[in-house]
Design an enzyme around this catalytic site. Structure first.
Site, PDB file in Angstrom:
ATOM      1  N   GLY A 212       0.805  -1.206   0.000  1.00 33.83           N
ATOM      2  CA  GLY A 212       0.000   0.000   0.000  1.00 33.83           C
ATOM      3  C   GLY A 212       0.846   1.267   0.000  1.00 33.83           C
ATOM      4  N   SER A 213       0.408   2.262   0.765  1.00 39.23           N
ATOM      5  CA  SER A 213       1.014   3.589   0.687  1.00 39.23           C
ATOM      6  C   SER A 213       2.445   3.655   1.211  1.00 39.23           C
ATOM      7  CB  SER A 213       0.147   4.595   1.445  1.00 39.23           C
ATOM      8  OG  SER A 213      -1.116   4.725   0.809  1.00 39.23           O
TER       9      SER A 213
END
Length: 606
Positions: free
Chosen positions: A315-316
């Site tokens: 993810g981020s």
């Protein structure tokens, strides 16, 4: 007196007498006697011949085999049991060591006292009831195992009882004083003293002392002759295996991790700390874990160090790496501005920011603001500045799709689609921009952020420091190859500056420590489903912290699997763990503040 008769004359006289008697016998009787003499002579000659043949067989044909048998009966080979080398942490704290334990056998047929009396004397030492021991004694006449791993003090108390019919057999057992604190790193050995996980498995060649078998001579009764035992054959070295793990940092990470896992009812979690000076791991802890002293009580899945074995989509937390790739490839400028629409479509697939439902479109945003706000749309625009082929090659260069090469066992490589599938799919390129569509392990994410923290170098995470003697002098140390330069120091420092703003102004505020410049990135990613797509409710939250930004020393990664609750995000679940670990590192290493702490001016008392 006359001289004695000559022997040959005496024989001739007897032979002549026999011949004369034969001549005087009737012919049939003489022939019969003659045949008997021939038979006896033939038997004697044949026996002598057979004896000669047997002598040749024994002395010539079978001589080598007989010599081998004789030596095997007269000598024996002894390979004594030698304890494994101890394992200690970075500061010399004991993590694993062999110690003697005893197996207690009972032979009721040799008891000189009644069974209940023997049971009564043993019960307080073994911590068992008299009735239970009496039943055990009734189960067989001999060879009853009462206890498997008695401590030495308990064995000594049993010896002092001087009871007939009891037998204590000594063996070595591995002891882990820190219990579950370092289980994910150290591992454990089974009942046969064979390493099954962690360093106990991967470095058994360093932990097992090499001892050659010794030939001992025996008497005819089979006992060893003392004067034939070679001196010094039981010599033990004083070497121990030292790890880079610091138990103080490990304990801090474990405590913070357990607190958050419990608070958010998470499935599991892991924390890793790497020193970017050389790639050494100061901590690697998972929860839930197991006690290696009682490994047989743990579920099988606990033995798996999922920081190295389980893949997930980061993810981020992967966004700073994508920014570094774009900067290094010359596709963007640090001060470049992009339009954040809040939602875009790639090949009819919608891509939104996590806060689009209430924040909407942000409009013009800088690269730094894209990281601060964790904008998915902004990251897609950044990655789109590169050709898919160039972007793919950079993902491979930073190690995506490979393992880290660490010295811990069972590590697997990440997963990245093949080149053709990736470059021909705009959606795959777009989702990779915000850390989805590929997978890696927690230790791989640690290594990749280590590239940014070390000035652009790809480090090899490792836990083994080397073999040292009792005086602290190195006997053997692992070879560390020169790290590969991936990004320029300027690119790495530029991205670190952006990550600092994530902590000071963006989603990473939960990791702030007054007076210290810390960089970081939050991550809250949906979990991929085994049947394709993503699970509706399950997610993985994470946070990566780097500090101090002005001169990076440590990378700290926390990953929490499936936390529950509406407030379960990387900023709320994982960031506080990293903050707690950094505070411990500051205390242990006595790291001074990056800048003076601004204290509020006290209000004068009236």
């Amino acid at each position: 007196m006359g001289s004695p008769s000559h022997p040959s004359r005496s024989k001739r006289r007897r032979l002549a007498a026999v011949v004369k008697s034969l001549r005087q016998m009737p012919i049939p009787q003489a022939k019969s006697t003659y045949r008997r003499l021939l038979i006896v002579w033939a038997i004697l000659v044949g026996g002598a011949f057979l004896l000669m043949l047997n002598l040749v067989r024994l002395q010539v044909v079978q001589a080598p085999d007989l010599l081998k048998q004789a030596r095997s009966q007269q000598t024996s080979y002894l390979r004594p049991f030698i304890p494994r080398r101890p394992i200690v942490d970075h500061n010399g704290n004991m993590l694993a060591i062999d110690h003697p334990v005893y197996t207690l056998y009972a032979h009721p047929n040799a008891f000189k006292l009644p069974k209940p009396t023997v049971a009564e004397k043993l019960a307080p030492i073994l911590g068992r009831s008299v009735a239970d021991l009496t039943r055990k004694f009734d189960s067989a006449e001999s060879g009853i195992r009462l206890e498997y791993s008695l401590a030495e003090n308990a064995a000594e108390r049993i010896r002092d009882l001087q009871l007939d019919g009891l037998d204590l057999n000594q063996q070595q057992q591995r002891l882990y004083p820190q219990q579950n604190l370092t289980a994910d790193v150290v591992g454990y050995v089974d009942v046969d003293q064979v390493g099954q996980a962690g360093v106990e498995y991967s470095h058994k060649n360093l932990l097992e002392r090499s001892v050659k078998a010794v030939r001992l001579s025996r008497t005819g009764m089979g006992t060893v002759m003392p004067d034939q035992v070679p001196g010094g054959f039981l010599h033990l070295d004083d070497l121990h295996l030292q790890l880079t793990i610091d138990s103080r940092v490990q304990r801090s990470a474990q405590s913070a991790l357990q607190q958050q896992v419990k608070k958010f009812a998470a499935k599991r979690g892991v924390v890793l700390v790497m020193d970017v000076q050389d790639g050494s791991l100061r901590a690697l802890v998972g929860d839930p874990s197991y006690d290696p002293n009682e490994y047989y009580k743990a579920k099988v899945e606990r033995f798996k160090n999922w920081a190295l074995t389980d893949l997930y989509e980061p993810g981020s937390t992967f966004k700073p790496l994508n920014v570094a790739i774009a900067l290094e490839a010359g596709a963007i400028k640090p001060d470049q501005v992009f339009n954040d629409e809040g939602e875009i479509y790639i090949d009819s697939w919608p891509i939104q920011n996590f806060d689009y439902s209430y924040a909407g479109a942000r409009g013009p945003v800088s690269v730094s603001e894209i990281l601060q706000k964790s904008s998915n749309v902004g990251m897609v625009h950044i990655v789109q500045q590169m050709k898919p082929d160039v972007y793919y090659r950079w993902l491979q260069r930073i190690g995506l799709g490979q393992n880290t090469g660490s010295d811990l066992p069972f590590e697997i490589g990440g997963q990245l689609k093949d080149h053709n599938s990736f470059v021909q799919s705009p959606v795959d390129v777009a989702t990779s921009a915000f850390g989805q569509g590929f997978s890696l392990t927690a230790i791989q994410l640690l290594q990749m952020h280590g590239i940014l923290a070390s000035g652009g170098k790809l480090l090899i995470p490792h836990v083994v420091q080397g073999l040292y003697d009792s005086n602290g002098q190195p006997y053997w140390q692992p070879y560390q190859s020169s790290p590969k330069q991936i990004f320029s120091p300027n690119t790495a420092q530029t991205v670190l500056g952006m990550m600092e703003l994530v902590v000071s102004k963006g989603t990473g505020k939960g990791a702030q420590i007054p007076g210290y410049r810390i960089g970081g990135k939050t991550g809250t990613a949906q979990k991929a489903s085994s049947g394709g797509g993503y699970q509706a409710t399950a997610k993985i939250t994470s946070f990566v912290g780097i500090f101090p930004i002005e001169s990076p020393r440590y990378v700290v990664v926390a990953v929490i699997d499936e936390p529950k609750g509406e407030d379960a995000f990387g900023s709320t679940v994982a960031a506080p763990i990293v903050k707690s670990v950094i505070e411990t590192l500051i205390t242990i290493d006595k790291i001074p503040p990056s800048q003076p702490v601004t204290m509020p001016t006290p209000t004068p008392s009236p």
